[in-house]
Design a protein around this motif. Sequence first.
Motif, PDB file in Angstrom:
ATOM      1  N   ARG A 132       0.831  -1.215   0.000  1.00  0.00           N
ATOM      2  CA  ARG A 132       0.000   0.000   0.000  1.00  0.00           C
ATOM      3  C   ARG A 132       0.858   1.255   0.000  1.00  0.00           C
ATOM      4  O   ARG A 132       0.531   2.250  -0.664  1.00  0.00           O
ATOM      5  N   ASN A 133       1.948   1.221   0.729  1.00  0.00           N
ATOM      6  CA  ASN A 133       2.832   2.384   0.797  1.00  0.00           C
ATOM      7  C   ASN A 133       3.460   2.664  -0.573  1.00  0.00           C
ATOM      8  O   ASN A 133       3.509   3.815  -1.023  1.00  0.00           O
ATOM      9  N   ARG A 135       2.307   1.719  -3.531  1.00  0.00           N
ATOM     10  CA  ARG A 135       1.239   2.179  -4.437  1.00  0.00           C
ATOM     11  C   ARG A 135       0.929   3.650  -4.197  1.00  0.00           C
ATOM     12  O   ARG A 135       0.747   4.425  -5.155  1.00  0.00           O
ATOM     13  N   LYS A 136       0.874   4.032  -2.934  1.00  0.00           N
ATOM     14  CA  LYS A 136       0.563   5.420  -2.585  1.00  0.00           C
ATOM     15  C   LYS A 136       1.629   6.362  -3.120  1.00  0.00           C
ATOM     16  O   LYS A 136       1.313   7.448  -3.653  1.00  0.00           O
ATOM     17  N   ILE A 137       2.894   5.973  -2.994  1.00  0.00           N
ATOM     18  CA  ILE A 137       3.982   6.818  -3.490  1.00  0.00           C
ATOM     19  C   ILE A 137       3.902   6.958  -5.005  1.00  0.00           C
ATOM     20  O   ILE A 137       4.029   8.059  -5.559  1.00  0.00           O
ATOM     21  N   SER A 139       1.256   6.478  -6.996  1.00  0.00           N
ATOM     22  CA  SER A 139       0.034   7.178  -7.403  1.00  0.00           C
ATOM     23  C   SER A 139       0.088   8.661  -7.061  1.00  0.00           C
ATOM     24  O   SER A 139      -0.404   9.495  -7.822  1.00  0.00           O
ATOM     25  N   GLY A 140       0.709   8.991  -5.922  1.00  0.00           N
ATOM     26  CA  GLY A 140       0.696  10.382  -5.473  1.00  0.00           C
ATOM     27  C   GLY A 140       1.858  11.217  -5.943  1.00  0.00           C
ATOM     28  O   GLY A 140       1.728  12.438  -6.115  1.00  0.00           O
ATOM     29  N   GLU A 141       3.025  10.562  -6.205  1.00  0.00           N
ATOM     30  CA  GLU A 141       4.233  11.328  -6.504  1.00  0.00           C
ATOM     31  C   GLU A 141       4.766  11.130  -7.923  1.00  0.00           C
ATOM     32  O   GLU A 141       5.708  11.802  -8.321  1.00  0.00           O
ATOM     33  N   ARG A 444      -7.508  -4.180  -7.310  1.00  0.00           N
ATOM     34  CA  ARG A 444      -6.455  -3.440  -6.606  1.00  0.00           C
ATOM     35  C   ARG A 444      -5.085  -3.623  -7.253  1.00  0.00           C
ATOM     36  O   ARG A 444      -4.170  -2.849  -6.987  1.00  0.00           O
TER      37      ARG A 444
END
Length: 504
Positions: A132-133, A135-137, A139-141, A444
């Motif tokens: 999840r971490n 993916r978050k990086i 998707s967000g960065e 996912r």
Amino acid sequence: MSLENKMDFLSCILWLCLIWILIKTFHMIPRSNATHSKLPPGPKPFPVIGNLLELGEKPHKSLSKLAKAHGPIMSLKLGKVTTIVISSADIAKEVLQTHDRLLADRTIPDAIRVYNNEEYSLAWIPISARWRNLRKICSGELFANRILNANEDIRHKKVQELLAETHQCGLTGEAVDIGKAAFKTTLNLLSNTIFSVDLAGKDSDKTGALKELIWNVMKEAANPNLADFFPVLKKVDPQGIRRRMAGHTRVILGLFDGMINQRLQLRKLSGSITDSDFLDILLGISEEKSEEMNKTTILHLLRDLFVAGTDTTSATLEWAMAELLHNPETLSKAKTELEQVIGKGNPMVESDIARLPYLQAVVKETFRLHPVAPLLLPRKAEADVEINGYIIPKGAQVLVNAWAIGRDPSSWEKANSFMPERFLGSEIDFKGRNFELIPFGGGRRICPGLPLAMRMLHLMLGSLIHKFDWKLEEGVKCEDMNMEDKFALTLQLAHPLRVVPIPL
């Protein structure tokens, strides 16, 4: 040693392995058919080897053919591995959406386990806090719209460089290797976004070597491997797949390790840290939260981004160009739309994409016929899952045949024909909600790089067909083009597309 002798030697080795497996596994033959009676139908397996011989050199096609006889949810025995193959949109929805939670983990090929890649790779690690971490990086960065909008100038510059090199070839009558040219453009786009440098310069040999390196990673990961089908062979590595994959991976990780070390030294010398590119962002996260992002994690994430983000985009562009040249009327329609919307001689920019429905349809049709990952990535059942009255047993490998789904005649009229018109006025998209078109997967595990791939594909393809006319090499007729594919994790043209540009 001659090729024939090499093949004889390999055959002997394989037979010796199979005899050893027979001895090792004889006592493990199942004694109960309670669960097996609820398995989906499938071809009768041979003793010990199961259905391995039915995979062939192009599993996406052989599995599609088997599904026509046994149904859209089918079971095979690949050595010791129970494998469920999905070949229809309805069943794919059950796997990728309805039961996604229980079917989202991966079967890990032995080739992937080099350098502990299965513990760090976003594509292969289980659904977890680390996953999840990461993916978050991403998707967000890296793939967020605000980031993509901010980096639009980089993409525009790289596409202009592609057009300039293509124009030069047109002036001299030299053919362009479309796959290599697209790979170089995509590689330099990613490397500028991540490192602020071009990884592929003017040296075409270096570009070719990098392309070959990444293709070899894809090929070894997809190669049918006896060590996957018979776990007792993992230590032996009978086909040398893990050894070769380790060599390719060592080169890639070594390249990125050197670039990271240079950046760390620069950050120390400068005395000031700015988030100027993605590597700076990753290093900043590492300094603040080393437990979430360390150097090893960064190395494997960069490997994922470059392996998954370059070969896939360049292969899809090559397929799109091949289909357009193979279907001149379709190419003419795409060129006419570009001239009417953009204007002859004007450069295409990303904001034009939304105004080019036929170009969008061409890309969708390319994904339908030539999905970049024909079998997606293998999934694994965490528990018994019932679908359509059949049981996918715990631990089973699940393959979604996106190639077969894209050519399913129950979903598509004239399923094997290249007809972009089918998408005009259609709501069908490839973002994981329409399961008859899933080149990026779904649920996912859908590919996080989809937003960037879409911008690059449309921009490169639209620019190439807007700025040039094209002719095939050596008088080859469009109807005689070789459209055969070669199988790996990505599906590529068996013979590179080389065409001569004619500047307009």
